[in-house]
Scaffold this active site. Structure first.
Site, PDB file in Angstrom:
ATOM      1  N   LEU A  97       1.775   1.291  40.465  1.00 52.60           N
ATOM      2  CA  LEU A  97       0.792   0.411  41.096  1.00 52.60           C
ATOM      3  C   LEU A  97       0.857  -1.007  40.537  1.00 52.60           C
ATOM      4  O   LEU A  97       0.238  -1.920  41.091  1.00 52.60           O
ATOM      5  CB  LEU A  97      -0.622   0.982  40.927  1.00 52.60           C
ATOM      6  CG  LEU A  97      -0.860   2.361  41.553  1.00 52.60           C
ATOM      7  CD1 LEU A  97      -2.304   2.807  41.320  1.00 52.60           C
ATOM      8  CD2 LEU A  97      -0.530   2.373  43.040  1.00 52.60           C
ATOM      9  N   ASP A 156       7.482   7.002  31.381  1.00 54.35           N
ATOM     10  CA  ASP A 156       8.322   6.679  32.526  1.00 54.35           C
ATOM     11  C   ASP A 156       8.857   5.251  32.435  1.00 54.35           C
ATOM     12  O   ASP A 156       8.151   4.324  32.047  1.00 54.35           O
ATOM     13  CB  ASP A 156       7.532   6.840  33.825  1.00 54.35           C
ATOM     14  CG  ASP A 156       8.402   6.628  35.045  1.00 54.35           C
ATOM     15  OD1 ASP A 156       9.497   7.207  35.084  1.00 54.35           O
ATOM     16  OD2 ASP A 156       8.011   5.862  35.937  1.00 54.35           O
ATOM     17  N   HIS A 170      11.174  10.900  32.003  1.00 57.69           N
ATOM     18  CA  HIS A 170      12.257  10.083  32.554  1.00 57.69           C
ATOM     19  C   HIS A 170      13.468  10.376  31.688  1.00 57.69           C
ATOM     20  O   HIS A 170      13.574   9.879  30.569  1.00 57.69           O
ATOM     21  CB  HIS A 170      11.860   8.603  32.495  1.00 57.69           C
ATOM     22  CG  HIS A 170      12.907   7.669  33.005  1.00 57.69           C
ATOM     23  ND1 HIS A 170      12.697   6.827  34.071  1.00 57.69           N
ATOM     24  CD2 HIS A 170      14.175   7.421  32.602  1.00 57.69           C
ATOM     25  CE1 HIS A 170      13.773   6.107  34.295  1.00 57.69           C
ATOM     26  NE2 HIS A 170      14.685   6.449  33.404  1.00 57.69           N
ATOM     27  N   ASN A 193      16.721   3.324  39.298  1.00 58.46           N
ATOM     28  CA  ASN A 193      16.926   4.037  38.047  1.00 58.46           C
ATOM     29  C   ASN A 193      16.140   5.337  38.086  1.00 58.46           C
ATOM     30  O   ASN A 193      14.907   5.297  38.203  1.00 58.46           O
ATOM     31  CB  ASN A 193      16.460   3.173  36.868  1.00 58.46           C
ATOM     32  CG  ASN A 193      16.701   3.841  35.522  1.00 58.46           C
ATOM     33  OD1 ASN A 193      17.174   4.964  35.447  1.00 58.46           O
ATOM     34  ND2 ASN A 193      16.363   3.136  34.459  1.00 58.46           N
ATOM     35  N   ASP A 217       8.583   7.432  43.556  1.00 56.18           N
ATOM     36  CA  ASP A 217       8.864   6.460  42.491  1.00 56.18           C
ATOM     37  C   ASP A 217       8.676   5.047  43.050  1.00 56.18           C
ATOM     38  O   ASP A 217       9.458   4.131  42.749  1.00 56.18           O
ATOM     39  CB  ASP A 217      10.275   6.644  41.928  1.00 56.18           C
ATOM     40  CG  ASP A 217      10.492   5.907  40.613  1.00 56.18           C
ATOM     41  OD1 ASP A 217       9.514   5.371  40.059  1.00 56.18           O
ATOM     42  OD2 ASP A 217      11.653   5.862  40.149  1.00 56.18           O
TER      43      ASP A 217
END
Length: 434
Positions: free
Chosen positions: A63, A152, A179, A279, A306
């Site tokens: 966000l 992440d 991640h 990524n 994502d």
């Protein structure tokens, strides 16, 4: 307030429901499901030809708020989420400041309650500042509403630190979302290592840089008993590792993105379009095929976007200087309906599991089902809507996506959160009622 949704196809694999019927909603919850229902007073919507499913959840969204509001903010990106058919999103913690304490958790929740167009679940960082050195204030964040933990944007590089984060998260029954990126192997990699990196003359990002950390974190899951969730899996071998861990009975889940299901590294051309820079990077056609097979056989637990908005000027640079990431929350459902369901990879029931049921289970969120007593968080889909992805149709502040111009079939037309419409007939119309 009373609301009646009439004549829709109700689809919910949780309760074995697939039939045309009516839903009566009162005070934010479903009170009755049946045929030819009547309501003395309230709002009635005829949804003939539409499909109603439990509200969609995107459990991996950026966000950008606080700190990067020029890219996107809670208001704009939750509006985009509603436009894409979502009733809830899980916000990632790599903001500025990092969401590694209760103050930032509360900030995101408070702002979402004021301006949000969908529910916002908050994930906290595993380590302070995402540096992988010191544990974040995990217990305090849980007490203030954090639903999960992740660093992440990067992986926790030290195995001992990763073990400690899992030990702590397990105490609070929270999932650790990883991640998976070995920075020593990945380095400054830009695209998938192999034919793609050689052809483009760019630094390679080897598949092993993801797979080794998946392997390590599965081992730590076995050691600690903590629920391990692998974020945005991209490789066939990585998926095989997760499949084997599940067969062993370990608490392991994983997610994939639409762009890793639909795009491969051969699509990055000599124009060096930075909208393809993500990524982890786009992988090979064989990897794409393996991910699709994982959707069908149950190895993959969730489809996520994502969603990563960036300002136009940031992406409009040399490939190696542009940031990783693409937007996706407004195209995800249409892409999956068109290419996963439409091409027979999975059915509608499986799509609902991947985009509505499983994300809530992983995040320990309240169950939402099309049954009496459930919260009325619902997504309405027109399966026959034909549309073309266009920048001027986005509600997000950003348009960094390679899917512009794609022709799709199937789209959300209405979204209800707690029985109140946040989108009607394709138009986002209201924030979430408090």
């Amino acid at each position: 307030m009373a609301l009646m949704l009439k004549n829709a196809r109700l689809l919910d694999p949780q309760v074995g429901l697939d039939e045309v019927a009516d839903i009566l909603i009162r005070d934010g919850r479903i009170v009755e499901i049946g045929h030819d229902l009547e309501m003395p007073k309230g709002i009635e919507r005829d949804l003939s030809g539409k499909i109603v499913v439990p509200g969609l959840v995107d459990m991996h969204v950026h966000l950008r708020d606080p700190g990067f509001e020029y890219k996107g903010d809670i208001e704009s990106e939750t509006k985009a989420a509603a436009h894409g058919g979502f009733t809830a999103v899980c916000a990632m913690p790599n903001t500025n400041p990092v969401c590694d304490n209760a103050t930032i958790v509360e900030y995101v929740q408070r702002k979402a309650s004021e301006v949000g167009f969908c529910r916002v679940l908050v994930s906290g960082a595993l380590t302070q500042g995402l540096k992988g050195e010191v544990l974040s204030e995990m217990g305090d964040m849980v007490a203030h509403g954090a639903v999960a933990f992740t660093d992440d944007g990067r992986g926790v590089q030290d195995s001992g630190m990763m073990r400690r984060t899992m030990d702590y998260a397990k105490q609070f029954d929270r999932v650790v979302m990883c991640h998976c990126q070995d920075e020593g192997l990945v380095g400054a990699g830009q695209v998938n290592e192999g034919e793609c990196s050689t052809r483009l003359g760019l630094l390679g990002w080897p598949a092993e840089g993801e797979e080794l950390e998946i392997m390590r974190d599965i081992a730590l899951c076995r050691l600690t008993g903590c629920h391990f969730h692998a974020q945005h899996v991209t490789t066939a071998r990585g998926l095989d590792l997760i499949r084997a861990a599940k067969a062993e009975g370990l608490p392991v889940t994983c997610e994939v993105t639409p762009h890793h299901l639909l795009l491969d590294d051969s699509m990055i051309g000599e124009d060096y379009d930075t909208n393809y820079k993500v990524n982890p990077p786009l992988r090979t056609r064989a990897d794409v095929a393996a991910l699709r097979a994982g959707l069908a056989d149950g190895t993959v637990d969730a489809i996520v976007t994502d969603h990563a908005p960036h300002a136009t000027y940031e992406k409009d640079r040399e490939f190696e200087l542009a940031p990783f990431g693409m937007t996706g929350i407004e195209t995800s459902l249409g892409l999956m309906l068109t290419h996963m369901v439409g091409e027979g990879v999975i059915g509608l029931n499986r799509l609902v599991e991947l985009m509505a049921v499983n994300p809530r289970t992983i995040l320990r969120d309240e169950r939402v089902a099309i049954e009496p007593g459930s919260i009325a968080d619902l997504t309405v889909i027109d399966p026959d809507a034909e549309w073309t992805v266009a920048k001027d149709d986005f509600c997000s502040k950003a348009q960094n996506t390679p899917f512009v111009g794609w022709n799709l079939r199937g789209r959300a037309t209405d979204v209800f959160v707690g029985g109140y419409a946040t989108m009607e007939d394709g138009v986002v119309c209201a924030t979430v009622k408090k």
